[in-house]
Design a protein around this motif. Sequence first.
Motif, PDB file in Angstrom:
ATOM      1  N   ASN A 142       0.825  -1.206   0.000  1.00 49.81           N
ATOM      2  CA  ASN A 142       0.000   0.000   0.000  1.00 49.81           C
ATOM      3  C   ASN A 142       0.860   1.257   0.000  1.00 49.81           C
ATOM      4  O   ASN A 142       0.560   2.227  -0.708  1.00 49.81           O
ATOM      5  N   LYS A 143       1.925   1.252   0.792  1.00 49.69           N
ATOM      6  CA  LYS A 143       2.811   2.412   0.821  1.00 49.69           C
ATOM      7  C   LYS A 143       3.510   2.590  -0.527  1.00 49.69           C
ATOM      8  O   LYS A 143       3.658   3.711  -1.022  1.00 49.69           O
ATOM      9  N   SER A 144       3.945   1.485  -1.125  1.00 53.36           N
ATOM     10  CA  SER A 144       4.607   1.556  -2.423  1.00 53.36           C
ATOM     11  C   SER A 144       3.661   2.119  -3.479  1.00 53.36           C
ATOM     12  O   SER A 144       4.062   2.928  -4.322  1.00 53.36           O
ATOM     13  N   TRP A 145       2.396   1.692  -3.427  1.00 57.29           N
ATOM     14  CA  TRP A 145       1.424   2.191  -4.389  1.00 57.29           C
ATOM     15  C   TRP A 145       1.187   3.686  -4.214  1.00 57.29           C
ATOM     16  O   TRP A 145       1.052   4.423  -5.198  1.00 57.29           O
ATOM     17  N   LYS A 146       1.165   4.149  -2.969  1.00 62.43           N
ATOM     18  CA  LYS A 146       0.968   5.577  -2.723  1.00 62.43           C
ATOM     19  C   LYS A 146       2.089   6.394  -3.349  1.00 62.43           C
ATOM     20  O   LYS A 146       1.841   7.397  -4.027  1.00 62.43           O
ATOM     21  N   TYR A 147       3.320   5.966  -3.149  1.00 64.92           N
ATOM     22  CA  TYR A 147       4.453   6.696  -3.721  1.00 64.92           C
ATOM     23  C   TYR A 147       4.450   6.611  -5.243  1.00 64.92           C
ATOM     24  O   TYR A 147       4.757   7.572  -5.942  1.00 64.92           O
ATOM     25  N   PHE A 148       4.092   5.440  -5.769  1.00 61.74           N
ATOM     26  CA  PHE A 148       4.023   5.255  -7.215  1.00 61.74           C
ATOM     27  C   PHE A 148       2.973   6.179  -7.824  1.00 61.74           C
ATOM     28  O   PHE A 148       3.205   6.829  -8.854  1.00 61.74           O
ATOM     29  N   ALA A 149       1.783   6.248  -7.199  1.00 62.03           N
ATOM     30  CA  ALA A 149       0.704   7.090  -7.699  1.00 62.03           C
ATOM     31  C   ALA A 149       1.094   8.564  -7.654  1.00 62.03           C
ATOM     32  O   ALA A 149       0.831   9.320  -8.598  1.00 62.03           O
TER      33      ALA A 149
END
Length: 228
Positions: free
Chosen positions: A175-182
């Motif tokens: 979830n954290k990785s997706w936030k940074y990716f987005a």
Amino acid sequence: MGVLDNPLYRPVLEAIRSSRNGIVYGGKLRFSHALVMNILYRSGPPGPRLKSVLRATKDHAEVLAAFAFLYKVIVSVLRHEKLMGPRRLALIKFIAGSFSSWIVYSQHFNVFHPGITHQVTLYCFSRVAIAVGKILLDKYLDCAQPVFQTASGDLIPFGDLKSSQQNKLRSNIYNKSWKYFAVLVWGLVMLIYDYQPQYLQSSLRHSMAYIYDVDLEHWPTWRDFFGY
């Protein structure tokens, strides 16, 4: 024994079936997308607009069908014992995917619609990037065995955590990785659209112009503002 039951014809039948599925999927996907794009962003007589939708549907179906057929044929050939054999299936699929992509998606031969091959490849790239990140994370957690602090305050190596704790930890990191990716993706998209919009894919550029370039519009009445 009929053709469908004959193992000799099975690889060819699988290639044809996979190609057929590509036509069906690509046709359904592109028809709805092209129809919506024409209704929202284009004007003019309905006849040429419908022809444009059907042409885009055909082009998308051709791309998916051609790749599927080539991929299945190449996998069947390379799996033969005198070539690479069935034990190297992962490598065989990588080679088949790469070679089929060189024919269909790379635009090297200028046979298939460049806009569609570009769009599909970028779509896959985003999924591959996320999947590779998850794979690397899982490999790191399994090999390095980092230490994490539990809710009770104990320090426990990743391998000693319960299965539910491991899954929860992975989910939190995903979830954290997706936030940074987005955040990174949309920051770059808006920057490029403002700086050099011609480098963005055409459908993305048109939709962004429709959504965000409202400062160029003029609304004499509330009816014009709400668009009815």
